[in-house]
Scaffold this motif. Structure first.
Motif, PDB file in Angstrom:
ATOM      1  N   GLN A 146       0.830  -1.205   0.000  1.00 33.92           N
ATOM      2  CA  GLN A 146       0.000   0.000   0.000  1.00 33.92           C
ATOM      3  C   GLN A 146       0.868   1.260   0.000  1.00 33.92           C
ATOM      4  O   GLN A 146       0.505   2.270  -0.619  1.00 33.92           O
ATOM      5  CB  GLN A 146      -0.951  -0.003   1.211  1.00 33.92           C
ATOM      6  N   SER A 147       2.023   1.206   0.649  1.00 36.98           N
ATOM      7  CA  SER A 147       2.964   2.330   0.570  1.00 36.98           C
ATOM      8  C   SER A 147       3.448   2.512  -0.860  1.00 36.98           C
ATOM      9  O   SER A 147       3.603   3.642  -1.349  1.00 36.98           O
ATOM     10  CB  SER A 147       4.156   2.089   1.495  1.00 36.98           C
ATOM     11  N   ALA A 148       3.684   1.390  -1.551  1.00 40.36           N
ATOM     12  CA  ALA A 148       4.105   1.453  -2.950  1.00 40.36           C
ATOM     13  C   ALA A 148       2.989   2.021  -3.828  1.00 40.36           C
ATOM     14  O   ALA A 148       3.245   2.826  -4.733  1.00 40.36           O
ATOM     15  CB  ALA A 148       4.515   0.065  -3.430  1.00 40.36           C
ATOM     16  N   ALA A 149       1.751   1.597  -3.584  1.00 34.21           N
ATOM     17  CA  ALA A 149       0.617   2.132  -4.343  1.00 34.21           C
ATOM     18  C   ALA A 149       0.489   3.637  -4.133  1.00 34.21           C
ATOM     19  O   ALA A 149       0.217   4.382  -5.083  1.00 34.21           O
ATOM     20  CB  ALA A 149      -0.667   1.421  -3.922  1.00 34.21           C
ATOM     21  N   ALA A 150       0.710   4.099  -2.900  1.00 38.23           N
ATOM     22  CA  ALA A 150       0.642   5.530  -2.616  1.00 38.23           C
ATOM     23  C   ALA A 150       1.721   6.295  -3.374  1.00 38.23           C
ATOM     24  O   ALA A 150       1.476   7.395  -3.889  1.00 38.23           O
ATOM     25  CB  ALA A 150       0.787   5.763  -1.109  1.00 38.23           C
ATOM     26  N   ALA A 151       2.917   5.712  -3.471  1.00 40.94           N
ATOM     27  CA  ALA A 151       3.996   6.366  -4.216  1.00 40.94           C
ATOM     28  C   ALA A 151       3.662   6.471  -5.692  1.00 40.94           C
ATOM     29  O   ALA A 151       3.943   7.493  -6.344  1.00 40.94           O
ATOM     30  CB  ALA A 151       5.300   5.590  -4.018  1.00 40.94           C
ATOM     31  N   LEU A 152       3.054   5.432  -6.252  1.00 39.47           N
ATOM     32  CA  LEU A 152       2.651   5.465  -7.662  1.00 39.47           C
ATOM     33  C   LEU A 152       1.609   6.541  -7.916  1.00 39.47           C
ATOM     34  O   LEU A 152       1.679   7.274  -8.903  1.00 39.47           O
ATOM     35  CB  LEU A 152       2.116   4.093  -8.083  1.00 39.47           C
ATOM     36  N   LYS A 153       0.637   6.649  -7.026  1.00 39.43           N
ATOM     37  CA  LYS A 153      -0.401   7.667  -7.208  1.00 39.43           C
ATOM     38  C   LYS A 153       0.172   9.073  -7.044  1.00 39.43           C
ATOM     39  O   LYS A 153      -0.194   9.986  -7.788  1.00 39.43           O
ATOM     40  CB  LYS A 153      -1.544   7.415  -6.234  1.00 39.43           C
TER      41      LYS A 153
END
Length: 201
Positions: A146-153
């Motif tokens: 989820q931290s990675a998803a936040a970085a992508l967004k």
């Protein structure tokens, strides 16, 4: 804290029960050496390939997008130079190979964050609205992916969907055993869609 900047959908391929075969293989593909390493990586690559070939379109439908432009993986924060999942997605799996991009990097602070979800864990290369399929091997707390998803967004991604090879569960933790018994009644089938409530080919 991540606020609303999390994945639009999270889809596990299967449960990975502590002490059982699938969880064991998800550990071994990263940690064994020699011929066993190739054996476990090839097997898990085949699992992910078959799953995405059958169900990626359903994951995209759930996100209300026509498809995923880019496929990325969650990088290691423990100093692992070449993560085997990246090798599988970038080189071994036909349905992801041409779309793979090395978007994410762990920050210098990543090692200090433990397992907490944090927008400071990863950074991403710039994106301009591309829809991203983010692949990880194991979901325990979900904080890393989820931290990675936040970085992508934060970098400009459109929709971000997560597919994980295994949802790790410990049968001795809390009321997990009841959930596992329900799952065993349903049994695993390649034809049962994890997103839409019907089977399909």
């Amino acid at each position: 804290m991540l606020g609303g900047a999390v994945a639009d959908v999270v889809v596990p391929v299967s449960l990975a029960l502590k002490g059982e075969q699938y969880a064991n293989e998800l550990w071994r593909y990263k940690n064994v050496t020699g011929p066993q390493r190739h054996y476990f990586r090839t097997g898990l690559a085949a699992v992910l390939w078959r799953f995405l070939a059958a169900h990626e379109a359903c994951v995209a439908h759930r996100c209300a997008v026509p498809g995923f432009d880019v496929v990325a993986t969650v990088p290691s924060t423990g100093g692992r130079e070449a993560h085997p999942l990246r090798t599988m997605v970038a080189d071994m799996i036909g349905v992801t190979r041409k779309r793979h991009r090395d978007l994410l990097r762990a920050t210098q602070k990543a090692g200090e964050l433990g397992r907490t979800a944090s927008s400071a864990r990863y950074t991403s290369s710039p994106l301009w609205g591309e829809h991203v399929l983010l692949v990880d091997d194991t979901w325990t707390t979900g904080n890393h992916v989820q931290s990675a998803a936040a970085a992508l967004k934060a970098a400009g991604a459109g929709s971000v969907a997560v597919v994980v090879l295994g949802r790790h569960l410990n049968i001795d933790y809390g009321d997990t055993s009841a959930h596992i018994e329900q799952a065993r009644l349903r049994r695993f089938s390649w034809d049962v869609c994890p997103v839409r409530p019907w089977a399909h080919n």
